[in-house]
Structures are given as structure tokens and as C-alpha cells.
Motif scaffolding. Structure first.
Motif, short mmCIF file in Angstrom:
data_model
loop_
_atom_site.label_atom_id
_atom_site.label_comp_id
_atom_site.label_asym_id
_atom_site.label_seq_id
_atom_site.Cartn_x
_atom_site.Cartn_y
_atom_site.Cartn_z
N LEU A 68 0.84 -1.21 0.00
CA LEU A 68 0.00 0.00 0.00
C LEU A 68 0.87 1.25 0.00
O LEU A 68 0.64 2.18 -0.78
CB LEU A 68 -0.92 0.01 1.22
N ARG A 69 1.86 1.30 0.87
CA ARG A 69 2.73 2.47 0.97
C ARG A 69 3.40 2.75 -0.37
O ARG A 69 3.48 3.90 -0.82
CB ARG A 69 3.79 2.25 2.05
N GLN A 70 3.88 1.71 -1.02
CA GLN A 70 4.55 1.88 -2.31
C GLN A 70 3.59 2.40 -3.37
O GLN A 70 3.91 3.34 -4.12
CB GLN A 70 5.16 0.55 -2.77
N ARG A 71 2.41 1.80 -3.42
CA ARG A 71 1.43 2.16 -4.46
C ARG A 71 0.95 3.60 -4.32
O ARG A 71 0.90 4.35 -5.30
CB ARG A 71 0.24 1.20 -4.40
N VAL A 72 0.59 3.99 -3.12
CA VAL A 72 0.03 5.35 -2.95
C VAL A 72 1.13 6.40 -3.08
O VAL A 72 0.88 7.50 -3.60
CB VAL A 72 -0.73 5.51 -1.61
N THR A 73 2.34 6.08 -2.63
CA THR A 73 3.44 7.04 -2.77
C THR A 73 3.76 7.29 -4.23
O THR A 73 3.94 8.44 -4.66
CB THR A 73 4.70 6.53 -2.03
N THR A 74 3.83 6.22 -5.01
CA THR A 74 4.09 6.35 -6.44
C THR A 74 2.98 7.13 -7.13
O THR A 74 3.23 8.03 -7.94
CB THR A 74 4.23 4.96 -7.10
N ILE A 95 -9.52 8.05 -2.88
CA ILE A 95 -9.26 8.09 -1.44
C ILE A 95 -8.07 7.18 -1.15
O ILE A 95 -8.01 6.06 -1.65
CB ILE A 95 -10.49 7.62 -0.62
N MET A 96 -7.14 7.69 -0.35
CA MET A 96 -5.96 6.92 0.02
C MET A 96 -5.92 6.75 1.53
O MET A 96 -6.26 7.67 2.28
CB MET A 96 -4.68 7.64 -0.41
N TRP A 154 2.68 15.76 2.47
CA TRP A 154 1.92 15.81 1.22
C TRP A 154 0.94 16.97 1.20
O TRP A 154 0.71 17.58 0.15
CB TRP A 154 1.18 14.49 1.01
N GLY A 155 0.37 17.30 2.36
CA GLY A 155 -0.52 18.44 2.43
C GLY A 155 0.20 19.74 2.13
O GLY A 155 -0.29 20.60 1.38
N LYS A 156 1.39 19.87 2.69
CA LYS A 156 2.20 21.08 2.47
C LYS A 156 2.58 21.23 1.01
O LYS A 156 2.68 22.35 0.49
CB LYS A 156 3.45 21.01 3.34
N LYS A 157 2.79 20.12 0.32
CA LYS A 157 3.14 20.16 -1.11
C LYS A 157 1.93 20.37 -2.02
O LYS A 157 2.09 20.54 -3.23
CB LYS A 157 3.84 18.84 -1.50
N PHE A 189 13.26 9.95 4.70
CA PHE A 189 13.22 8.90 5.71
C PHE A 189 12.68 7.58 5.16
O PHE A 189 13.19 6.51 5.48
CB PHE A 189 12.39 9.32 6.92
N GLN A 190 11.64 7.63 4.36
CA GLN A 190 11.02 6.41 3.86
C GLN A 190 12.04 5.54 3.13
O GLN A 190 12.12 4.33 3.36
CB GLN A 190 9.84 6.73 2.95
N GLY A 191 12.83 6.15 2.25
CA GLY A 191 13.82 5.39 1.51
C GLY A 191 14.93 4.87 2.40
O GLY A 191 15.35 3.71 2.28
N ILE A 192 15.41 5.73 3.31
CA ILE A 192 16.47 5.32 4.22
C ILE A 192 16.00 4.16 5.09
O ILE A 192 16.67 3.13 5.21
CB ILE A 192 16.92 6.50 5.12
N ALA A 193 14.86 4.34 5.73
CA ALA A 193 14.37 3.34 6.69
C ALA A 193 13.96 2.04 6.01
O ALA A 193 14.03 0.97 6.63
CB ALA A 193 13.21 3.90 7.49
#
Length: 435
Positions: free
Chosen positions: A64-70, A81-82, A92-95, A392-396
Motif C-alpha cells: 500500500l505504501r509503495q502504491r500510494v506514494t508512487t 481516497i488513500m 503531502w498536504g504542504k506540497k 526517511f522512507q527510503g532510508i528506513a
């Protein structure tokens, strides 16, 4: 048929297709129990809103994380809706990638727990509505401890956890002293490991944004974690995350489990758990500090800016995260099974308090989490079990693979942390957090 006629027919067909699908809402969500139940109960929403048809994409957490991020980054428009969390929502809101939430007075936005609102907001604007919220806590088999003559209080030391695990560990009888996440992922094993690291005095980054994964505190954390699960955990721990451990616990195979508070509603449910009447709860273990011992998270519903059905999407989110929805679940399935961690009124409801033996412990954990002060030494970043920066997502994710490999015995802890440090340094330098 001539070219003009073919083109005209194609246009008419395309328009008809759009019209037929104009009321469709595609929802991407995680395969957790509460989300699966939302899908079932959504027939009520469709009946009340006959012009809206719901299409569900239910995925394992990491997928899920991969799909919605992409999708959000490429403006793919696959979803209306995600299901996202406190890591994604403020960034994401700030962007401008997701829509600001808009609710009417009947929704009672002030009833939402401040911890959830703060974690899903940026610059005072709410960008995702909490479907359920959670912290983490210790869940254990009180019958096994009583038999062993041992006790657990709130915030026991990790050293005491080892002592208890050793005594109640009985693999010949199918009972393991402790079950903890080991499956690789920034929201899987690294959620648990980061809270452990916090209490051992470690941190992802120092005050200048420099990675600290090769520190003595991180080495102490990982040595302890690997040793604990190797000695007293179930076989194959490196492949276990929330759902796998939930199944083990419900079968009576786990003596202790530190994980999301939301698990309490499942393991205390006689319809799902063989040990429902034998479980007890305590606040998370601590090491050299109590800071950052328990995480803070919400699975929340958000609307990507690429959606063509924002109004209908907002209508569904208002329904699914409302007090009325919680009551629907309570009346339909029982008050011990409602999504928790989002509204003050849930914890004030007498029906819920009677049914949920975990209510006080869960709320205490949620209220005690401090995302802006979760490490022993100062850090410029916000977050308990994650760091709210895009990198962080990529690092972690990479670090999670190293830690899972160390747990599986494929590499040493020292090698895992050295590789993790190198990955983190390379990424943070490239992003120019420091030279």
C-alpha cells in the motif's frame, strides 16, 4: 465505415464510459481488520448515497505504501481516497498533493483527539481524517506470568522483559516468550525497533541532521533485539509483522507482544482469540530513558489532488470517520470491536468502556507519546517511530532490510549498522542536510 464516423463513435463511447463511472470512488486501503470491516459496512453508505459506487483496492501494508506514494508523486490519479498516516499527511498536504479536509458542524471536529489532529495537519490545516489511531504498548499473557510467579507493571525495563521471556518461553508446548516485528519495512520492523532505540538512548539523526546508526546506543539496541528474539521468539521472526504476530498471539503462541494498541481489540475478542480472557496490558518497556518508548500513528483517509471526485470522496470520509460510523460498528459487531484512538467520545461511551478492557491503557499510551520530544539527545526532526522528512522512507526501508537480515543471521549486527549508516549518510548528503 468512414474515418469521421469511427471517430464520432469512439468519442460517444468514451463519453458514455465516463458517465457510467462518474460516481465511482476508488479507495486504496490496508488489509488490517478495521479496514476490512469498513469495506463490509460501506454497503450502508452506498445505500444512503445511491449515486456513489465504491471500488476497493485492499493491500498489504508495505505494498500500500509503495502504491500510494508512487501514485501521489506522479499524479497518477488511480485513487480517489488513500489510506495514509502521520508520516505522509503533513508533508503531502504542504506540497499540495492532497486536499484539505472540510467537515460540517455535525461531524464535530473538536471531538477528535488533539494528538491525531496535530499529527495529520500542517500549518493548522487537517489533510487526512483519522479512521483509527494508535500508540504501542505491551500485551501479555497474565496466566503465564501468574504461573511463573512473575509480574509486569507499566513501563518495565527491557531487562525485566528478557527475564520474563526466559521464564515463560516453552517452545515444546508451542509458547514463545515474546513476539516482535521482524519483517523488513520502515513501517514494519523499523517502527518497533525505533521505539526500542529511543529508549536505549539512540536516535536516527543528531542535532545537525547527521546519521547516528553506527553509535554505541544503536549497537546496544540491535544486539539486545536480535538476542531476545533469537532466544525467546518464534521461528521465522524475521518474516513476522503485525498480522503474522496477531495470528500467533490469538492461537496462544506468544507470551508477550509489544505492538500497536489497536491489536488489543482483536486479542481480547473471544470470537478471534483463544486467549481472550487471559490477556493484560501495560505501558511500553524502557531502557535508559522513557522518551520515545511508544509510538504514535493513525491510519487516516485522504483525498489526492488528482481525484476527479473530491466532493463524493469527502462525503465518504466524513461518514467513515464519524461518531455515527463508530456507533454503527458498535451496534453491528459489538463495542469492543469499534475503531479506536480517534475520538474523545469513544472513551466516554459507557458501552465501549464496558466492552474494551484495554481502553484505559490504550488512551494512556496515545496521550503519553510526544513526537516533538522522543529522543534522549536533541534532534531537529519530528516523529517517534519515524522522522518526518521525505528521505526517511527510503532510508528506513533500506535499514529495515539490513535489520531483518541481522535477525535472520545472514549478516552481523555490526555489518547491518555499518551498511545502514553508509546508506543514510549518502542520502542525507545528497539531500544537502549537511556537507
Amino acid at each position: 465505415m468512414n474515418v469521421k464516423k469511427i471517430l464520432k463513435t469512439s468519442v460517444v463511447t468514451a463519453i458514455a464510459s465516463v458517465c457510467l463511472n462518474a460516481g465511482d470512488l476508488t479507495i486504496a486501503t490496508v488489509n488490517n481488520g478495521h479496514m476490512v470491516e469498513m469495506q463490509k459496512l460501506s454497503k450502508v453508505f452506498e445505500k444512503e448515497n445511491p449515486g456513489i459506487n465504491l471500488k476497493w483496492v485492499v493491500l498489504e501494508e508495505g505494498v500500500l505504501r509503495q502504491r500510494v506514494t508512487t501514485d501521489i508523486a506522479t499524479k497518477g490519479g488511480q485513487f480517489d481516497i488513500m489510506t495514509i498516516g502521520m508520516y505522509e499527511a503533513p508533508m503531502w498536504g504542504k506540497k499540495g498533493w492532497i486536499e484539505e479536509m472540510k467537515f460540517d458542524a455535525a461531524y464535530d471536529e473538536k471531538d477528535l483527539l488533539p494528538a491525531m489532529v496535530d499529527g495529520l495537519s500542517s500549518d493548522g490545516k487537517l489533510y487526512a481524517a483519522p479512521f483509527y489511531g494508535e500508540s504501542s504498548m505491551l500485551m501479555y499473557r497474565k496466566d503465564l506470568l501468574e504461573k511463573a510467579g512473575m509480574t509486569i507493571t507499566d513501563n518495565p525495563t527491557w531487562e525485566h522483559i528478557s527475564e520474563v521471556a526466559k521464564v515463560i518461553h516453552n517452545p515444546d508446548q508451542g509458547v514463545y516468550g515474546i513476539c516482535l516485528r521482524g519483517k523488513a519495512g520502515w513501517g514494519d520492523n523499523m517502527a518497533l525497533i525505533t521505539t526500542m532505540a529511543n529508549t536505549f538512548g539512540a536516535q536516527w539523526f543528531d542535532k545537525d541532521g547527521r546519521p547516528q546508526l553506527n553509535s554505541a546506543a544503536w549497537n546496544n539496541t540491535m544486539d539486545y533485539y536480535v538476542d531476545l528474539l533469537t532466544k525467546y521468539g518464534p521461528p521465522g521472526s524475521s518474516g513476522n509483522s503485525f498480522n503474522e504476530i496477531l495470528a500467533l498471539f490469538n492461537e496462544g503462541k506468544c507470551g508477550m507482544w509489544i505492538d500497536a494498541t489497536i491489536a488489543a481489540s482483536f486479542i481480547s475478542d473471544p470470537a478471534q482469540s483463544k486467549v481472550a480472557d487471559k490477556v493484560a496490558f501495560a505501558q511500553s518497556p524502557v531502557g535508559v530513558t522513557s522518551k520515545g518508548a511508544n509510538w504514535l500513528w493513525s491510519w487516516a483517509l485522504a483525498i489526492p489532488s488528482s481525484s476527479k471526485n473530491v466532493t463524493d470522496a469527502q462525503k465518504f470520509i466524513s461518514w467513515a470517520t464519524s461518531k455515527e460510523y463508530i456507533k454503527l460498528v458498535g451496534d453491528t459487531n459489538g463495542w469492543g470491536k469499534v475503531p479506536t484512538g480517534t475520538r474523545k467520545s469513544t472513551y466516554e461511551n459507557e458501552n465501549f468502556k464496558k466492552a474494551a478492557v484495554f481502553a484505559d491503557a490504550e488512551l494512556k499510551a496515545i496521550l503519553s507519546a510526544k513526537p516533538k520530544d522522543s529522543t534522549l539527545m536533541p534532534t531537529p526532526f519530528v516523529g517517534v517511530q519515524f522522522v518526518t522528512i521525505p528521505e526517511f522512507q527510503g532510508i528506513a526501508t533500506s535499514v529495515g532490510k539490513d535489520m531483518s537480515a541481522a535477525l535472520a543471521g545472514k549478516i552481523s549486527v555490526k555489518e547491518a549498522l555499518a551498511d545502514s549508516q553508509e546508506t543514510a549518510e549518502r542520502t542525507m548528503k545528497r539531500a544537502r542536510y549537511y556537507k
